[in-house]
Motif scaffolding. Structure first.
Motif, mmCIF file in Angstrom:
data_model
loop_
_atom_site.group_PDB
_atom_site.id
_atom_site.type_symbol
_atom_site.label_atom_id
_atom_site.label_comp_id
_atom_site.label_asym_id
_atom_site.label_seq_id
_atom_site.Cartn_x
_atom_site.Cartn_y
_atom_site.Cartn_z
ATOM 1 N N ASP A 1 0.832 -1.212 0.000
ATOM 2 C CA ASP A 1 0.000 0.000 0.000
ATOM 3 C C ASP A 1 0.863 1.257 0.000
ATOM 4 O O ASP A 1 0.616 2.196 -0.765
ATOM 5 C CB ASP A 1 -0.924 0.017 1.227
ATOM 6 N N LEU A 2 1.865 1.246 0.869
ATOM 7 C CA LEU A 2 2.754 2.417 0.964
ATOM 8 C C LEU A 2 3.446 2.669 -0.377
ATOM 9 O O LEU A 2 3.492 3.800 -0.868
ATOM 10 C CB LEU A 2 3.802 2.173 2.062
ATOM 11 N N VAL A 3 3.960 1.580 -0.962
ATOM 12 C CA VAL A 3 4.680 1.713 -2.220
ATOM 13 C C VAL A 3 3.764 2.306 -3.297
ATOM 14 O O VAL A 3 4.152 3.207 -4.037
ATOM 15 C CB VAL A 3 5.243 0.335 -2.662
ATOM 16 N N HIS A 4 2.539 1.831 -3.337
ATOM 17 C CA HIS A 4 1.629 2.333 -4.371
ATOM 18 C C HIS A 4 1.262 3.785 -4.179
ATOM 19 O O HIS A 4 1.239 4.572 -5.127
ATOM 20 C CB HIS A 4 0.387 1.446 -4.441
ATOM 21 N N GLU A 5 1.038 4.127 -2.934
ATOM 22 C CA GLU A 5 0.701 5.518 -2.642
ATOM 23 C C GLU A 5 1.864 6.430 -3.056
ATOM 24 O O GLU A 5 1.660 7.455 -3.704
ATOM 25 C CB GLU A 5 0.432 5.610 -1.141
ATOM 26 N N ARG A 6 3.082 6.035 -2.712
ATOM 27 C CA ARG A 6 4.241 6.885 -2.989
ATOM 28 C C ARG A 6 4.580 6.915 -4.475
ATOM 29 O O ARG A 6 5.114 7.888 -4.990
ATOM 30 C CB ARG A 6 5.459 6.410 -2.188
ATOM 31 N N MET A 7 4.259 5.811 -5.134
ATOM 32 C CA MET A 7 4.504 5.764 -6.572
ATOM 33 C C MET A 7 3.650 6.795 -7.284
ATOM 34 O O MET A 7 4.088 7.469 -8.205
ATOM 35 C CB MET A 7 4.136 4.380 -7.091
ATOM 36 N N GLU A 8 2.425 6.913 -6.827
ATOM 37 C CA GLU A 8 1.536 7.906 -7.436
ATOM 38 C C GLU A 8 2.031 9.305 -7.163
ATOM 39 O O GLU A 8 1.961 10.180 -8.025
ATOM 40 C CB GLU A 8 0.108 7.734 -6.896
ATOM 41 N N LEU A 9 2.534 9.490 -5.964
ATOM 42 C CA LEU A 9 3.043 10.811 -5.590
ATOM 43 C C LEU A 9 4.109 11.293 -6.577
ATOM 44 O O LEU A 9 4.119 12.456 -6.968
ATOM 45 C CB LEU A 9 3.622 10.734 -4.172
ATOM 46 N N VAL A 10 5.008 10.381 -6.967
ATOM 47 C CA VAL A 10 6.076 10.809 -7.884
ATOM 48 C C VAL A 10 5.761 10.385 -9.323
ATOM 49 O O VAL A 10 6.635 10.434 -10.184
ATOM 50 C CB VAL A 10 7.464 10.266 -7.461
ATOM 51 N N LYS A 11 4.523 9.976 -9.547
ATOM 52 C CA LYS A 11 4.063 9.602 -10.892
ATOM 53 C C LYS A 11 5.022 8.612 -11.553
ATOM 54 O O LYS A 11 5.457 8.782 -12.681
ATOM 55 C CB LYS A 11 3.886 10.840 -11.776
ATOM 56 N N MET A 12 5.357 7.579 -10.772
ATOM 57 C CA MET A 12 6.286 6.582 -11.283
ATOM 58 C C MET A 12 5.498 5.392 -11.792
ATOM 59 O O MET A 12 4.485 5.022 -11.210
ATOM 60 C CB MET A 12 7.231 6.150 -10.169
ATOM 61 N N ASP A 13 5.987 4.805 -12.850
ATOM 62 C CA ASP A 13 5.294 3.672 -13.429
ATOM 63 C C ASP A 13 5.577 2.402 -12.630
ATOM 64 O O ASP A 13 6.695 2.174 -12.186
ATOM 65 C CB ASP A 13 5.753 3.488 -14.880
ATOM 66 N N MET B 1 12.927 8.132 -1.190
ATOM 67 C CA MET B 1 12.821 9.029 -0.034
ATOM 68 C C MET B 1 11.395 8.998 0.514
ATOM 69 O O MET B 1 11.184 8.927 1.730
ATOM 70 C CB MET B 1 13.216 10.445 -0.444
ATOM 71 N N ALA B 2 10.432 9.026 -0.383
ATOM 72 C CA ALA B 2 9.035 9.057 0.041
ATOM 73 C C ALA B 2 8.648 7.766 0.753
ATOM 74 O O ALA B 2 7.837 7.776 1.676
ATOM 75 C CB ALA B 2 8.133 9.298 -1.166
ATOM 76 N N VAL B 3 9.238 6.641 0.344
ATOM 77 C CA VAL B 3 8.930 5.367 1.001
ATOM 78 C C VAL B 3 9.652 5.265 2.348
ATOM 79 O O VAL B 3 9.085 4.837 3.344
ATOM 80 C CB VAL B 3 9.299 4.173 0.094
ATOM 81 N N LEU B 4 10.910 5.680 2.377
ATOM 82 C CA LEU B 4 11.703 5.518 3.604
ATOM 83 C C LEU B 4 11.370 6.584 4.652
ATOM 84 O O LEU B 4 11.645 6.396 5.834
ATOM 85 C CB LEU B 4 13.204 5.541 3.280
ATOM 86 N N GLN B 5 10.825 7.693 4.220
ATOM 87 C CA GLN B 5 10.399 8.771 5.121
ATOM 88 C C GLN B 5 11.463 9.158 6.142
ATOM 89 O O GLN B 5 11.247 9.039 7.354
ATOM 90 C CB GLN B 5 9.099 8.369 5.832
ATOM 91 N N PRO B 6 12.581 9.628 5.644
ATOM 92 C CA PRO B 6 13.661 10.011 6.557
ATOM 93 C C PRO B 6 13.278 11.266 7.350
ATOM 94 O O PRO B 6 12.365 11.987 6.955
ATOM 95 C CB PRO B 6 14.809 10.316 5.603
ATOM 96 N N ARG B 7 14.028 11.503 8.398
ATOM 97 C CA ARG B 7 13.781 12.732 9.169
ATOM 98 C C ARG B 7 14.569 13.891 8.585
ATOM 99 O O ARG B 7 14.217 15.048 8.766
ATOM 100 C CB ARG B 7 14.138 12.526 10.635
ATOM 101 N N PHE B 8 15.673 13.539 7.931
ATOM 102 C CA PHE B 8 16.468 14.601 7.319
ATOM 103 C C PHE B 8 16.960 14.126 5.948
ATOM 104 O O PHE B 8 17.536 13.045 5.833
ATOM 105 C CB PHE B 8 17.669 14.960 8.202
ATOM 106 N N ALA B 9 16.730 14.926 4.934
ATOM 107 C CA ALA B 9 17.124 14.517 3.580
ATOM 108 C C ALA B 9 18.003 15.562 2.919
ATOM 109 O O ALA B 9 17.758 16.762 3.035
ATOM 110 C CB ALA B 9 15.894 14.259 2.723
ATOM 111 N N VAL B 10 19.038 15.061 2.273
ATOM 112 C CA VAL B 10 19.899 15.909 1.456
ATOM 113 C C VAL B 10 19.595 15.575 0.004
ATOM 114 O O VAL B 10 19.643 14.399 -0.385
ATOM 115 C CB VAL B 10 21.391 15.630 1.743
ATOM 116 N N LEU B 11 19.242 16.565 -0.783
ATOM 117 C CA LEU B 11 18.976 16.321 -2.201
ATOM 118 C C LEU B 11 20.068 16.985 -3.022
ATOM 119 O O LEU B 11 20.185 18.210 -3.023
ATOM 120 C CB LEU B 11 17.608 16.881 -2.606
ATOM 121 N N ASP B 12 20.869 16.142 -3.654
ATOM 122 C CA ASP B 12 22.020 16.679 -4.387
ATOM 123 C C ASP B 12 21.676 16.838 -5.863
ATOM 124 O O ASP B 12 21.662 15.853 -6.606
ATOM 125 C CB ASP B 12 23.222 15.739 -4.204
#
Ligand SMILES: Nc1ncnc2c1ncn2[C@@H]1O[C@H](COP(=O)(O)OP(=O)(O)O)[C@@H](O)[C@H]1O
Ligand SMILES: [Mg+2]
Lengths: 438, 256
Positions: free
Chosen positions: B122-134, B159-170
């Motif tokens: 369920d989590l994976v599907h929800e997050r997949m939609e969030l980033v519009k991933m196939d 990132m959306a699946v793992l839900q970190p508390r702090f994220a660095v986006l390079d």
């Protein structure tokens, strides 16, 4: 009559003389044995001065006095099984064990049985075909096998016969410095289909020198799997010969994980137009293990396709050798022959040798080879760890991914799954249940 | 939650970071901008624990704990996430399997049982939609044969699946068209919360229209040359990094 006339005191010749004296076999078979033994004496024990044996160190083997195998009991639990219906033949110390075997009904004319028995019950089916495939004339252990085989499997499917259930051949060696020479003669006549699983296992120290002859008629299809899981002290010097007729298809999967020294010489002759051959080899070796594939794929006719894909994963001081020849004869136009050898080293002391060789005598062909040897990709390892996966698990996952690619080629599900479990166990990797492909 | 003090880092004996000070509190989003080669990825990699970087001076604390003492997996388990500038291809490891292994490793670290298969799905599907991933990307090997955009999307998805508390986006925005960029921004914005912190590294101002940072820092030649509010990004867009003695107009040209 040969130049190298054997001394009378040669213990091996004496052993051979006694051996044939006790065989109740048609003269033609005895003649084959004598010729093979003479051939062995001419060839002699291989030395590292010979190009084909340059990297194979047989010194550990030479200091041992091997024995003719004796009858032995085996714990049924140690014998591998395949889920689902099979034609199963078990051999212990090279001898047929009917009590452990199971042979369901076969279509008319098909035969799956002990070769030792078939030689007397169906000599007409054996004499013209045994020891007839080309490619390993120079291989001393193939000659010794023909001289000394006691038993083995005979699989003969007449024209158009398709067998769904796999033929499961289990060869178990019971140690005691026995020298076993199991034999397989497989003949698929035109249009016949078969799936075969050969497994080598054992306990203690012994020398297993099997020989498999696989002959495919026109349009025949073979899925052949060979899993070498010999005991850690064992020596395995095996050979496989294949001849393919027109439009036939041979898929061979060889997996080598056991033995202190294991070498398989494989010779394939694509002897008809439009034949297809896929050879997949995987070696997992650790500590002091040595694993070796010597492969010769010979394209004799036009429009043949062959692909050799060999991989090894080496830990500790393990060594692997891949020596692969693609030979294209002058008439074999439109050949498409490929070869790759990829080796993954898990330790700095491990060593992989790749020796790709091409002899191309036709001008309109596609041939390619590639080889690579390397350590685990540190970037990939870091990527996995940066997601929380512990270092040991990350490395195991990467090794698994490397090797699993081989297993995924295997269509026989129960075998593929067993091999996946074996691989996971070797890597101490917890496969997440329910997830088919990690 | 993240405190970097006087951080000096060398790579192969060359000093790349020359005294960085940066504090990010929960709920804050900071942006780091700077010309190529200024040390942005070096900072991201040192935070994530990549080998090959030597910290010669200074420290990094994460919730008060010494981050530099932890191996990369421990950092991730503590709630840190790096979206890689160059995501790595891992042939033979399926995306879904990889994610599940990561989720379970983190859960194990926290003393939790492995994730329930249905919950995970369920989590994976929800997050997949969030980033519009196939969905097909789940079965494919991690990043193998992915386009540049798919790789970046996969980073945000993880990132959306793992839900970190702090994220660095390079440089998660580099090489993305505007639609893909919005998807990335949506993924980040969906995670923004008073408990989470973000460090967004970018070469271009454009991303910051969608992920609006509280503070912007300009990294030049291994030092933070200037810090300010979000308007600083616009200023850089106008003037490039010329003011900082670096390749005049480069940022603007690259953004055009
Ligand atoms: N692993 C590395 N090996 C060698 N040099 C590196 C490595 N990582 C970074 N550098 C050097 O450090 C400097 C800063 O690089 P980087 O942090 O990637 O900059 P940015 O991300 O800002 O473009 C560059 O000169 C780069 O060549
Ligand atoms: Mg960078």
């Amino acid at each position: 009559m040969t130049a190298a006339a054997p001394l009378f005191s040669d213990p091996r010749r004496q052993r051979f003389t006694e051996f044939v004296a006790n065989r109740r076999e048609p003269d033609a078979i005895i003649r084959l044995r004598r010729e093979a033994f003479d051939r062995f004496e001419t060839l002699g024990w291989p030395t590292r001065q010979q190009e084909a044996w340059r990297l194979t160190d047989l010194s550990a083997l030479q200091s041992i006095t091997f024995q003719q195998p004796a009858d032995a009991l085996v714990d049924v639990e140690t014998l591998p099984t395949l889920d689902g219906p099979t034609h199963r033949l078990v051999f212990v110390n090279g001898r047929f064990a009917p009590g452990l075997s199971r042979l369901p009904e076969l279509p008319d004319g098909a035969l799956i049985t002990s070769l030792g028995q078939a030689v007397t019950t169906h000599p007409e089916r054996i004499e013209p075909y045994l020891d007839r495939l080309p490619g390993l004339e120079q291989h001393p252990f193939a000659a010794l096998n023909t001289a000394f085989w006691e038993d083995g499997a005979f699989v003969h499917l007449p024209r158009g016969t398709v067998i769904k259930e796999p033929v499961h051949l289990v060869f178990y060696a019971a140690g005691g410095d026995a020298n076993v020479h199991p034999r397989l003669l497989l003949m698929l006549e035109d249009g016949a289909h078969a799936t075969v699983v050969v497994e080598y296992r054992g306990q203690g120290r012994y020398l297993n020198a099997p020989l498999a002859e696989l002959a495919l008629g026109s349009g025949a299809a073979l899925h052949y799997h060979q899993l070498q899981e010999e005991s850690p002290q064992a020596f395995h010097l095996g050979a496989v010969q294949v001849r393919q007729g027109r439009d036939s298809e041979a898929n061979l999967h060889l997996v080598s994980v056991g033995g202190q020294l294991a070498r398989v010489d494989l010779a394939v002759l694509l002897d008809g137009e439009g034949t297809r051959c896929a050879l997949n080899g995987l070696t997992l070796a650790r500590e002091q293990q040595y694993g070796d594939y010597h492969v010769r794929v010979e394209h004799a006719r036009p429009h043949g396709t062959s692909e050799q894909r060999f991989k090894s994963v080496l830990d500790g001081k393990a060594r692997s050798v891949f020596d692969g020849m693609i030979h294209v004869r002058p008439g074999a136009q439109k050949t498409d022959a490929r070869q790759t050898s990829r080796n993954l080293l898990l330790s700095k002391q491990a060593q992989a040798h790749s020796n790709p060789r091409l002899e191309i005598l036709a001008d309109d062909v596609k041939c390619g080879h590639g080889s690579s040897t390397g350590f685990l990709d540190p970037d990939a390892e870091f990527y996995l760890r940066a997601r929380g996966i512990p270092a040991t698990q990350a490395r195991a996952l990467l090794v698994h991914a490397f090797a699993n690619d081989h297993l995924n080629q295997i269509r026989l599900t129960p075998l593929r799954e067993r091999l996946a479990r074996l691989l996971a166990a070797r890597l101490a990797l917890d496969l997440v249940e329910g997830e088919s492909t990690p | 939650m993240l405190e970097i003090r006087n951080l000096h880092v060398t790579v192969e004996d060359r000093e790349i970071l020359k005294g960085i000070d940066l504090t990010i509190h929960p709920g804050e989003t900071h942006a780091i901008m700077g010309p190529n080669g200024s040390g942005k990825s070096t900072l991201a990699n040192v935070i994530a624990g990549r080998e090959g970087y030597t910290v010669t001076e200074g420290e990094i604390r994460f919730d008060g704990k010494n981050l530099l003492d932890m191996d990369p997996e421990t950092r991730a388990c503590e709630g840190l996430f790096l979206a890689f500038q160059y995501p790595v291809e891992i042939p033979g490891v399926a995306n879904l399997y990889f994610l599940k292994a990561a989720v379970n490793a983190i859960r194990k670290y926290r003393g939790e049982p492995p994730v329930d298969a249905m919950d995970f799905w369920d989590l994976v599907h929800e997050r997949m939609e969030l980033v519009k991933m196939d969905e097909s990307m789940l079965k494919r090997s991690v990043n193998e044969g992915f386009s540049g955009g798919e790789k970046k999307r996969n980073e945000v998805f993880q990132m959306a699946v793992l839900q970190p508390r702090f994220a660095v986006l390079d440089e998660t925005d580099s090489g993305l068209d505007i639609d893909a960029l919005k998807v990335v921004a949506d993924g980040v914005n969906a995670l923004r919360s008073p408990e989470r912190g973000f460090l967004v590294i970018t070469h271009y101002q454009r991303l910051l229209d969608y992920i609006v940072p509280g503070q912007v820092h300009v990294l030049v030649n291994g030092k933070i040359a200037r810090s300010g509010g979000k308007e600083l990004a616009l200023e850089l867009e106008e003037q490039g990094y010329a003011l900082y003695n670096e390749e005049p107009g480069r940022a603007r040209r690259a953004a055009a």
